[in-house]
Write an enzyme that holds these catalytic residues in place. Structure first.
Site, PDB file in Angstrom:
ATOM      1  N   ARG A 163      -8.608  11.206  -3.226  1.00 19.32           N
ATOM      2  CA  ARG A 163      -7.960   9.929  -2.879  1.00 19.32           C
ATOM      3  C   ARG A 163      -7.225   9.385  -4.101  1.00 19.32           C
ATOM      4  O   ARG A 163      -7.821   8.720  -4.946  1.00 19.32           O
ATOM      5  CB  ARG A 163      -8.998   8.917  -2.407  1.00 19.32           C
ATOM      6  CG  ARG A 163      -9.826   9.337  -1.202  1.00 19.32           C
ATOM      7  CD  ARG A 163     -10.747   8.199  -0.796  1.00 19.32           C
ATOM      8  NE  ARG A 163     -11.599   8.539   0.324  1.00 19.32           N
ATOM      9  CZ  ARG A 163     -12.841   9.008   0.214  1.00 19.32           C
ATOM     10  NH1 ARG A 163     -13.371   9.190  -1.004  1.00 19.32           N
ATOM     11  NH2 ARG A 163     -13.551   9.268   1.284  1.00 19.32           N
ATOM     12  N   ASN A 166     -11.965   9.270  10.549  1.00 20.11           N
ATOM     13  CA  ASN A 166     -12.137   7.811  10.565  1.00 20.11           C
ATOM     14  C   ASN A 166     -10.968   7.135  11.276  1.00 20.11           C
ATOM     15  O   ASN A 166     -11.144   6.323  12.189  1.00 20.11           O
ATOM     16  CB  ASN A 166     -12.245   7.263   9.141  1.00 20.11           C
ATOM     17  CG  ASN A 166     -13.448   7.807   8.392  1.00 20.11           C
ATOM     18  OD1 ASN A 166     -14.272   8.505   8.968  1.00 20.11           O
ATOM     19  ND2 ASN A 166     -13.545   7.508   7.114  1.00 20.11           N
ATOM     20  N   ASP A 167      -9.748   7.476  10.841  1.00 18.93           N
ATOM     21  CA  ASP A 167      -8.575   6.862  11.453  1.00 18.93           C
ATOM     22  C   ASP A 167      -8.274   7.461  12.828  1.00 18.93           C
ATOM     23  O   ASP A 167      -7.780   6.761  13.713  1.00 18.93           O
ATOM     24  CB  ASP A 167      -7.356   7.006  10.540  1.00 18.93           C
ATOM     25  CG  ASP A 167      -7.262   5.866   9.529  1.00 18.93           C
ATOM     26  OD1 ASP A 167      -7.738   4.762   9.853  1.00 18.93           O
ATOM     27  OD2 ASP A 167      -6.720   6.065   8.439  1.00 18.93           O
ATOM     28  N   ARG A 201     -11.934  -0.085  12.742  1.00 22.10           N
ATOM     29  CA  ARG A 201     -13.265   0.434  12.411  1.00 22.10           C
ATOM     30  C   ARG A 201     -14.029  -0.463  11.442  1.00 22.10           C
ATOM     31  O   ARG A 201     -15.229  -0.265  11.217  1.00 22.10           O
ATOM     32  CB  ARG A 201     -13.168   1.851  11.843  1.00 22.10           C
ATOM     33  CG  ARG A 201     -12.285   2.009  10.612  1.00 22.10           C
ATOM     34  CD  ARG A 201     -12.069   3.487  10.291  1.00 22.10           C
ATOM     35  NE  ARG A 201     -11.010   3.723   9.337  1.00 22.10           N
ATOM     36  CZ  ARG A 201     -11.195   3.815   8.029  1.00 22.10           C
ATOM     37  NH1 ARG A 201     -12.403   3.676   7.533  1.00 22.10           N
ATOM     38  NH2 ARG A 201     -10.181   4.052   7.214  1.00 22.10           N
ATOM     39  N   HIS A 217     -17.253  -4.016  -6.492  1.00 24.07           N
ATOM     40  CA  HIS A 217     -17.395  -3.132  -7.654  1.00 24.07           C
ATOM     41  C   HIS A 217     -18.820  -2.591  -7.765  1.00 24.07           C
ATOM     42  O   HIS A 217     -19.038  -1.414  -8.042  1.00 24.07           O
ATOM     43  CB  HIS A 217     -17.024  -3.895  -8.925  1.00 24.07           C
ATOM     44  CG  HIS A 217     -17.154  -3.083 -10.171  1.00 24.07           C
ATOM     45  ND1 HIS A 217     -16.211  -2.154 -10.562  1.00 24.07           N
ATOM     46  CD2 HIS A 217     -18.141  -3.018 -11.095  1.00 24.07           C
ATOM     47  CE1 HIS A 217     -16.617  -1.574 -11.687  1.00 24.07           C
ATOM     48  NE2 HIS A 217     -17.771  -2.088 -12.031  1.00 24.07           N
ATOM     49  N   CYS A 238     -12.265  15.686   6.960  1.00 23.38           N
ATOM     50  CA  CYS A 238     -12.621  14.962   5.734  1.00 23.38           C
ATOM     51  C   CYS A 238     -13.058  13.523   6.003  1.00 23.38           C
ATOM     52  O   CYS A 238     -13.202  12.737   5.066  1.00 23.38           O
ATOM     53  CB  CYS A 238     -11.473  14.986   4.727  1.00 23.38           C
ATOM     54  SG  CYS A 238      -9.954  14.237   5.326  1.00 23.38           S
ATOM     55  N   GLU A 278      -4.494  12.167  11.671  1.00 21.93           N
ATOM     56  CA  GLU A 278      -5.197  10.894  11.866  1.00 21.93           C
ATOM     57  C   GLU A 278      -4.646  10.122  13.053  1.00 21.93           C
ATOM     58  O   GLU A 278      -5.251   9.136  13.481  1.00 21.93           O
ATOM     59  CB  GLU A 278      -5.057  10.024  10.606  1.00 21.93           C
ATOM     60  CG  GLU A 278      -5.535  10.701   9.336  1.00 21.93           C
ATOM     61  CD  GLU A 278      -5.021  10.009   8.102  1.00 21.93           C
ATOM     62  OE1 GLU A 278      -5.737   9.136   7.587  1.00 21.93           O
ATOM     63  OE2 GLU A 278      -3.913  10.335   7.650  1.00 21.93           O
ATOM     64  N   ARG A 297      -4.436  14.316  -1.917  1.00 22.64           N
ATOM     65  CA  ARG A 297      -3.732  13.524  -0.914  1.00 22.64           C
ATOM     66  C   ARG A 297      -2.727  12.622  -1.612  1.00 22.64           C
ATOM     67  O   ARG A 297      -3.087  11.876  -2.519  1.00 22.64           O
ATOM     68  CB  ARG A 297      -4.720  12.677  -0.102  1.00 22.64           C
ATOM     69  CG  ARG A 297      -4.039  11.837   0.981  1.00 22.64           C
ATOM     70  CD  ARG A 297      -5.050  11.113   1.851  1.00 22.64           C
ATOM     71  NE  ARG A 297      -5.714  10.018   1.156  1.00 22.64           N
ATOM     72  CZ  ARG A 297      -6.685   9.271   1.693  1.00 22.64           C
ATOM     73  NH1 ARG A 297      -7.111   9.527   2.918  1.00 22.64           N
ATOM     74  NH2 ARG A 297      -7.238   8.296   1.013  1.00 22.64           N
TER      75      ARG A 297
END
Length: 540
Positions: free
Chosen positions: A296, A454-455, A465, A189, A502, A431, A332
């Site tokens: 997201r 990233n993916d 990753r 957090h 992205c 991805e 998304r």
């Protein structure tokens, strides 16, 4: 030389200031058993739960407008407090003659252990929330005043073992110069809060509490993940110069914030932002975002006991659309799975969740959940320029099925006489190598493409990753990755469709020239990176 410690840096800033050691009172174990009648202990428990429930509701109301994402955490805490499983576990110990405080401590310790034993780091972090609720309840029963960071005595860097959502709910941002915590990770957090509000922080600094007790001054370099206790005059001078340089660069970058990103050859690149909440949307527009390339939505679904309603989702999507007006807002659809799970869905445990039911695959299985989200998005579409994007697409048939469900929702809206954008744009995230290599099969049923680098990199090299030992396989400019991106760009342009990126490389100065050279039309990144990437593109 001062004492130098290493941790996980959040952001790329330097802060120099006085230490504020945040040491919360430790609640000592009470007597295990007492002679108090069971009925009286039950009444005390119920009254205390009700008092804490009201406190949590007040906390939620007080910050939901300013920090909507953080406010949701207190609804999650309220859910823990009211959970029958938790209450019954406490009552079972009371029935055996244990004291109320001991029964609460024992019950919560067992539940915390369950969370700490989970494989996903996200869920291990939730053990902190369990601890936070336990502490609130015990302090209410024992009549202990809860300490607060809402009014710091002087401009300072807060050092703590860890910070719970309750600790950070009403932080004194005027006097707060930064965070250092002994515990925590990139998903904690505290780390999330630091990233959203651009506060320098270093988390996971082992042994900081023991070392900091005699320290008066502290330096944190979040870019390097360094903490220096009792710095020498030479160190303070060195980091003051370094801080001035970084601050000067930040000020100079501001002038690029509102400029269009046009290369020296006259090519325009759209610069969008990745966000996860309404507050981040406000930050993004102020940093010069020309749109939202990735909203997201999974953060709306996490840390709660029930899925968000259509109305709740609609209000969030509507607000973001209104902030960006005619600028694109790419929402998304729910991307859960892999390292993100939702307990209330009761999904089967998978041996390899990154290759399992996640993203669009989950939505096609949980159709009602998917339809509720699509309804909320369509309702919000009339308030701005909303686009829909499906994540984790592997084959054409998945997109066809998702579009079929979307069409069903549109038909329901027409039958109900609801207003919505009938020709709302629909795109996919690339991805998975399979869709990158067979994009021509699906390009005629979508309007745009966004590459989730990233993916894509992770699946190209079959390397998690998040695994530090496999960090050497994170190679964005490897010929295999470049070839996949080039193929996607070529197919999109052949059919007159826009393509964006992205993933993390979209906001990385090192890889932006490559992406521009490959023909990418749009880059989407963390809001704080927008000015520096615009500057980079303009200087190409």
């Amino acid at each position: 030389m001062g004492i130098v410690l290493k941790g996980i840096g959040i952001g790329n800033k330097i802060s120099i200031g006085k230490v504020f050691l945040y040491n919360k009172e430790k609640i000592e174990f009470s007597q295990e058993k007492d002679e108090l009648p069971f009925e009286i202990k039950i009444r005390q428990l119920e009254e205390s739960i009700e008092d804490v429930r009201r406190e949590l509701e007040e906390l939620y109301k007080s910050i939901k407008e300013t920090f909507p994402r953080e406010a949701e955490i207190f609804l999650f805490h309220k859910g823990i407090l009211e959970d029958e499983y938790v209450i019954e576990k406490i009552k079972s110990y009371l029935a055996e003659g244990y004291s109320l405080v001991y029964s609460i401590e024992r019950a919560f310790n067992e539940i915390k252990s369950e969370f700490e034993g989970m494989e996903q780091e996200l869920f291990r972090e939730r053990a902190k929330d369990i601890e936070d609720v336990e502490e609130r309840l015990l302090k209410k029963i024992l009549n202990i005043n809860t300490s607060s960071l809402s009014s710091l005595p002087y401009p300072c860097i807060v050092v703590a073992k860890d910070l719970t959502p309750s600790d950070t709910a009403n932080l004194d941002f005027i006097n707060l110069l930064g965070f250092v915590t002994e515990e925590g990770s990139i998903t904690s957090h505290t780390a999330i809060l630091a990233q959203v509000f651009n506060i320098p922080a270093v988390v996971g600094v082992r042994g900081i509490i023991d070392q900091v007790k005699k320290a008066e001054e502290i330096i944190i370099d979040s870019g390097e993940g360094l903490v220096i206790l009792n710095p020498t005059e030479e160190e303070k001078h060195f980091y003051s110069i370094k801080k001035d340089e970084k601050d000067k660069i930040s000020r100079e970058l501001i002038k690029f914030r509102d400029l269009p990103a046009i290369t020296s050859k006259g090519r325009r690149i759209k610069v969008f932002a990745n966000i996860g909440s309404e507050k981040e949307a406000e930050i993004a527009i102020n940093m010069g975002a020309e749109g939202i390339g990735l909203f997201r939505t999974e953060f709306i679904f996490l840390d709660r006991n029930d899925p968000p309603s259509e109305e709740e989702q609609f209000r969030i999507y509507k607000r973001v659309a209104e902030i960006f007006k005619d600028k694109p807002v790419i929402i998304r659809t729910l991307d859960i799975g892999g390292d993100k799970e939702i307990p209330y869905l009761k999904l089967e445990k998978e041996k390899n969740p990154f290759l399992g039911v996640r993203g669009l695959r989950l939505c096609l299985l949980e159709r009602e959940l998917f339809k509720v989200q699509l309804r909320a998005i369509l309702r919000a579409s009339v308030f701005g320029n909303i686009w829909i994007m499906y994540p984790m697409v592997a084959i054409k048939e998945e997109v066809e099925e998702a579009n079929k469900i979307l069409e069903e929702v549109k038909q329901e809206f027409e039958n109900e006489g609801k207003t919505f954008v009938r020709n709302i744009k629909v795109g996919i995230m690339v991805e998975i190598p399979s869709i990158a290599l067979s994009l021509e099969e699906v390009i005629d049923i979508i309007d745009f493409v966004s590459i989730g680098s990233n993916d894509l990199i992770q699946y190209t090299f079959a390397a998690d990753r998040t695994n530090e030992k496999l960090r050497y396989l994170y190679i964005p400019n490897h010929r295999a990755v470049v070839s996949l991106i080039k193929n996607v760009v070529d197919v999109c342009h052949k059919f007159g469709k826009e393509v964006g990126v992205c993933g993390e490389i979209a906001g990385d100065e090192e890889y932006v020239p490559l992406l521009v050279d490959l023909g990418v039309d749009e880059l989407s990144m963390a809001p704080s990176k927008i000015p520096v990437i615009k500057k980079k593109i303009i200087e190409l």
